[in-house]
Every structure is written in structure tokens, then in C-alpha cells.
Scaffold this motif. Sequence first.
Motif, mmCIF file in Angstrom:
data_model
loop_
_atom_site.group_PDB
_atom_site.id
_atom_site.type_symbol
_atom_site.label_atom_id
_atom_site.label_comp_id
_atom_site.label_asym_id
_atom_site.label_seq_id
_atom_site.Cartn_x
_atom_site.Cartn_y
_atom_site.Cartn_z
ATOM 1 N N ARG A 150 0.525 -1.263 0.011
ATOM 2 C CA ARG A 150 0.032 -0.091 -0.136
ATOM 3 C C ARG A 150 1.098 1.330 0.025
ATOM 4 N N GLY A 151 1.829 1.287 0.894
ATOM 5 C CA GLY A 151 2.692 2.496 1.225
ATOM 6 C C GLY A 151 3.589 2.620 -0.384
ATOM 7 N N LYS A 152 3.872 1.667 -1.033
ATOM 8 C CA LYS A 152 4.707 1.970 -2.156
ATOM 9 C C LYS A 152 3.733 1.865 -3.467
ATOM 10 N N GLN A 153 2.596 2.039 -3.202
ATOM 11 C CA GLN A 153 1.670 2.036 -4.537
ATOM 12 C C GLN A 153 1.908 0.941 -5.351
#
Length: 233
Positions: free
Chosen positions: A184-187
Amino acid sequence: MNQAQALYQLQKLDQDISQRKSRLAEIEVLLGEDTRVQAAGQTVAQAEKALAPWRTQASDLDLEIKSVTAKAEAVEQRLYSGAVSNPKELQDMQEEIASLKRRRARLEDDLLEAMIAVEDGQQALAEAHATLEQATAQWERDQHDLLAEQTGHQSQLLALREQRAALKSEITPASLETYKRLFRGKQGQVVAPLQDTNCQFCGVSQTSKTVQEARQARELVYCENCGRILVIL
Ligand SMILES: [Zn+2]
């Protein structure tokens, strides 16, 4: 295939799956959407609405001209029949004929104007119909293409999900957990190939220790700058 490489493959599958899913969502919206056809249909309706009063007016004027003509003829017949001899009455009749003819001339001018408007209106209507036909045909082609594209993505998704399930058997629970945590954080860009000594994602050069560890691939190694898992392909 080491863990980083397996995760890189997983990321590729996930990206492919995600792209196809968002395209399928777009297709869902596009299917049945007929904005252009609707707009063309409205133009036809407007052209019909604009034409109708001119048609009515032309036909009303035509009737009125016929009536005025008949009236003038009747007076003329009486005038030349010899039945009337009173000079005052004869003069009145001549004046009435002249007045009726003037009225007819005005009506004919109006009729000409109405007929030109009808012609223009008919041309606009024909053009609107042609545009509607074109838009409808294009819409049918588009719908056909979209349905074919939809089927393609759907069957590709099935295959991709099977590949994903097979690939998961090569990934340890711990690696998978890391992948999910970073996702999620790194798309969705969790794993970055190492090109020479640079992280391909952020471009930052890594220390020789990190490069060495990435080569050995005993455990997951992270980019010193962006924190992505480094992989040597
Ligand atoms: Zn990086």
C-alpha cells in the motif's frame, strides 16, 4: 528463483491483474453508455420541432392563397357577366379584385419565405438523421469491441490468478507478509530491480555491502533510499 525474484514476479502479476481490473471497470461504465447517440437523437428532435411550424405555415398560406384566388375569380366573373350595371357597384367590385390581388401577392411572398424555411429545415433534419445513423452504427461497433475486450480481460484474469496461486507456493509466508505490508505504502511498487549499483525505482546508488547482499539473496535486501526490496534479475 530466490525470494526477491519470486516477489518481483508476483508484483508483475499483481500489476497486470490490477490494470485489467481497472480497465474492466471502465468497460463496465462504457457498456450501455450512448452519450453521442442521445445527443444526435436530440438534434433530430430539435430539427423536427423547428421544421413543424414552417410546414404548418406553408400549408396554411397555400390554403389562404387558394381561397383569396377563388374569391377574386368569383368577383371577376360577376364583374364581366354583365349582371351588374350600377357604376358604383362595378367600381367597388374592381377595387375588391385589386385588393384581393394585392393580398394574394403578399401571401405569396410569405409562402415563398415559408417554403425556403421548410427546405432549410428539411436539409437540417436530413443531416441530423445522417449523424444519428452514423453515431448509432459507431456505437454498435464500439459495444461489440468492448464486449470482445471484456471477454479477453476476463479470461486473462483467470489465467493470471492461476499463475499467481502457483507462484505463491514458492514464496515464504514471511516474504509474502513483507510484500503485503509494503504494497500500500509503495503503491504496488514493492520490488525494484538493481541496475548495476542503482535502485531502478529511485535511481539511488547502493553501497557495495547492499549490492553484495542483494547478489547473495539470502534474505530480502532493501533500497537504502526508498526502502523497496531490491532484486537482481
Ligand atoms: Zn530505491
